[in-house]
Design a protein around this motif. Structure first.
Motif, PDB file in Angstrom:
ATOM      1  N   LEU A 160       0.843  -1.193   0.000  1.00 48.98           N
ATOM      2  CA  LEU A 160       0.000   0.000   0.000  1.00 48.98           C
ATOM      3  C   LEU A 160       0.884   1.251   0.000  1.00 48.98           C
ATOM      4  O   LEU A 160       1.999   1.220   0.513  1.00 48.98           O
ATOM      5  CB  LEU A 160      -0.929  -0.002   1.221  1.00 48.98           C
ATOM      6  CG  LEU A 160      -1.944  -1.142   1.272  1.00 48.98           C
ATOM      7  CD1 LEU A 160      -2.858  -0.991   2.490  1.00 48.98           C
ATOM      8  CD2 LEU A 160      -2.759  -1.222  -0.008  1.00 48.98           C
ATOM      9  N   TYR A 208     -15.000  -3.646   0.774  1.00 47.90           N
ATOM     10  CA  TYR A 208     -14.586  -4.495  -0.351  1.00 47.90           C
ATOM     11  C   TYR A 208     -15.577  -4.322  -1.503  1.00 47.90           C
ATOM     12  O   TYR A 208     -15.194  -4.120  -2.660  1.00 47.90           O
ATOM     13  CB  TYR A 208     -14.525  -5.946   0.136  1.00 47.90           C
ATOM     14  CG  TYR A 208     -14.120  -6.996  -0.861  1.00 47.90           C
ATOM     15  CD1 TYR A 208     -13.576  -6.692  -2.104  1.00 47.90           C
ATOM     16  CD2 TYR A 208     -14.274  -8.355  -0.537  1.00 47.90           C
ATOM     17  CE1 TYR A 208     -13.202  -7.700  -2.993  1.00 47.90           C
ATOM     18  CE2 TYR A 208     -13.898  -9.358  -1.417  1.00 47.90           C
ATOM     19  CZ  TYR A 208     -13.376  -9.023  -2.641  1.00 47.90           C
ATOM     20  OH  TYR A 208     -13.017 -10.020  -3.522  1.00 47.90           O
ATOM     21  N   LEU A 228     -15.298  -0.527  -2.826  1.00 45.33           N
ATOM     22  CA  LEU A 228     -14.018  -0.184  -3.453  1.00 45.33           C
ATOM     23  C   LEU A 228     -13.708  -1.111  -4.629  1.00 45.33           C
ATOM     24  O   LEU A 228     -12.879  -0.775  -5.477  1.00 45.33           O
ATOM     25  CB  LEU A 228     -12.877  -0.250  -2.427  1.00 45.33           C
ATOM     26  CG  LEU A 228     -13.015   0.676  -1.204  1.00 45.33           C
ATOM     27  CD1 LEU A 228     -11.846   0.452  -0.234  1.00 45.33           C
ATOM     28  CD2 LEU A 228     -13.081   2.142  -1.629  1.00 45.33           C
ATOM     29  N   ASP A 234      -7.791  -5.063  -1.604  1.00 42.74           N
ATOM     30  CA  ASP A 234      -6.406  -4.614  -1.408  1.00 42.74           C
ATOM     31  C   ASP A 234      -6.387  -3.212  -0.779  1.00 42.74           C
ATOM     32  O   ASP A 234      -5.927  -2.238  -1.386  1.00 42.74           O
ATOM     33  CB  ASP A 234      -5.677  -4.622  -2.753  1.00 42.74           C
ATOM     34  CG  ASP A 234      -4.198  -4.929  -2.594  1.00 42.74           C
ATOM     35  OD1 ASP A 234      -3.755  -5.136  -1.450  1.00 42.74           O
ATOM     36  OD2 ASP A 234      -3.507  -4.978  -3.631  1.00 42.74           O
ATOM     37  N   PHE A 235      -6.898  -3.134   0.443  1.00 43.76           N
ATOM     38  CA  PHE A 235      -6.959  -1.862   1.171  1.00 43.76           C
ATOM     39  C   PHE A 235      -6.790  -2.151   2.654  1.00 43.76           C
ATOM     40  O   PHE A 235      -6.922  -3.293   3.108  1.00 43.76           O
ATOM     41  CB  PHE A 235      -8.292  -1.153   0.922  1.00 43.76           C
ATOM     42  CG  PHE A 235      -9.469  -1.869   1.530  1.00 43.76           C
ATOM     43  CD1 PHE A 235      -9.877  -1.604   2.828  1.00 43.76           C
ATOM     44  CD2 PHE A 235     -10.180  -2.834   0.804  1.00 43.76           C
ATOM     45  CE1 PHE A 235     -10.959  -2.291   3.391  1.00 43.76           C
ATOM     46  CE2 PHE A 235     -11.251  -3.513   1.372  1.00 43.76           C
ATOM     47  CZ  PHE A 235     -11.636  -3.235   2.660  1.00 43.76           C
ATOM     48  N   ARG A 259      -5.727   2.365  -0.185  1.00 50.04           N
ATOM     49  CA  ARG A 259      -5.849   1.232  -1.111  1.00 50.04           C
ATOM     50  C   ARG A 259      -4.631   1.149  -2.030  1.00 50.04           C
ATOM     51  O   ARG A 259      -3.911   2.127  -2.207  1.00 50.04           O
ATOM     52  CB  ARG A 259      -7.120   1.325  -1.941  1.00 50.04           C
ATOM     53  CG  ARG A 259      -7.244   2.559  -2.779  1.00 50.04           C
ATOM     54  CD  ARG A 259      -8.642   2.676  -3.371  1.00 50.04           C
ATOM     55  NE  ARG A 259      -9.449   3.617  -2.610  1.00 50.04           N
ATOM     56  CZ  ARG A 259     -10.702   4.005  -2.936  1.00 50.04           C
ATOM     57  NH1 ARG A 259     -11.288   3.521  -4.002  1.00 50.04           N
ATOM     58  NH2 ARG A 259     -11.350   4.878  -2.205  1.00 50.04           N
TER      59      ARG A 259
END
Lengths: 214, 214
Positions: free
Chosen positions: A144, A198, A201, A205-206, B212
């Motif tokens: 990130l 999830y 977005l 991957d956050f 993210r």
């Protein structure tokens, strides 16, 4: 340090592979000694494959990377005697997918899966951590663009210190100590929001970064 | 635009004062027309004090700033006919303090307080927002050293657009639209973690920033 990674799914593989890359001995545990995923992982990464009980017996540190719905069962197969005195990192979430996505928590309110595990195995030194994020991020926080946060919850201060050192070796500069194991109720309760994020977005991957007043 | 702010506590006062500072007409609603806190607020800020029903009847936009445990009751006093067609911002959380601190959620899993309110007042256009943070931050996101996140959940897209515009006028540059009102289950479930973070950080003056992968 010898680690037992219980679970052969994406979380287990990610953790076991990271531990091997850091030079640790790793045994991946599963229900049977010849689990295909565990045997393949071991061959590729120079680890070992074994039953839950064999893996836990050989280890200094045990990682619960099993599905939350099956964690108590898997840990029972590992055996209370093989968990006694060991640092037990609990990465699982008590998610109930029985009515599809999004899941709901099967344990909540004044209890948590982490506490259920501690009660079932009182001699294990349970530390809840890493259950608030996708498996890719657990072992690679630098993926990130900014530092984000990871939490630890546990009743045993020395076990938490061991876990913090492991997390730091994974790249987590400053894990947040939430307090005793009851604070796992908080991080497990993050999941209902996590699954909605999830969805909104469009990626797992956050992570969250805590920002406080200066 | 005429706003009804239902509730005279810290949240209601902060919201009502912010709205007045932005030039809106504001009526603070409470159970009685002569509530001391509402009358004092109105005198100081050039607003009005009224009953829940009078406040809602006069308003284009209604803010539920009452305690979560009493919200359905307060909104019933406001009256379904006075909420019909109105944008209803729900800032409350269903927190049960009956066993002390930390509270637990009294509504969870496959339901939320936001959805309960929508079911009880089907003609209101409910948008859940701002329930994830301390009242000081709701109206002053710039008090934190970095931009952080706020969420909106609702079934009515036009109502959400109205709310997003209001939030932007408060300083929230990019509210995150989580989706339909069922996503309020997610933001309400943030509270059990929020209270633990409050304990660990020693301040309620924090928020989450989503980070993210780039």
């Amino acid at each position: 340090m010898h680690h037992a990674v219980l679970g052969t799914g994406m979380v287990g593989k990610a953790i076991a592979t990271k531990l091997r890359s850091l030079g640790h001995d790793v045994t991946m545990g599963s229900r049977t000694p010849d689990n295909a995923a565990a045997v393949a992982w071991a061959a590729e990464h120079g680890g070992r494959a074994a039953t839950f009980a064999q893996a836990a017996a050989a280890a200094d540190v045990v990682w619960n990377c099993t599905n939350g719905a099956g964690s108590l069962d898997a840990l029972s197969m590992a055996g209370a005697e093989n968990l006694a005195g060991k640092v037990l990192l609990d990465l699982a979430n008590p998610l109930d997918f029985s009515q599809g996505f999004p899941p709901v928590l099967s344990v909540q309110g004044r209890d948590s899966l982490g506490e259920q595990i501690q009660r079932a195995f009182p001699q294990a030194r349970v530390v809840k951590t890493l259950n608030t994020m996708n498996y890719l991020l657990m072992v690679d926080p630098g993926r990130l663009p900014e530092p984000t946060d990871v939490f630890v919850s546990g009743d045993d201060g020395a076990a938490k210190a061991t876990v913090v050192a492991i997390l730091q070796s994974f790249g987590w500069a400053a894990p947040v100590d939430l307090g005793d194991l009851s604070t796992a109720r908080g991080t497990e309760a993050w999941l209902p929001l996590w699954v909605r994020l999830y969805g909104a977005l469009g990626t797992p991957d956050f992570n969250l970064k805590l920002v406080r007043a200066g």
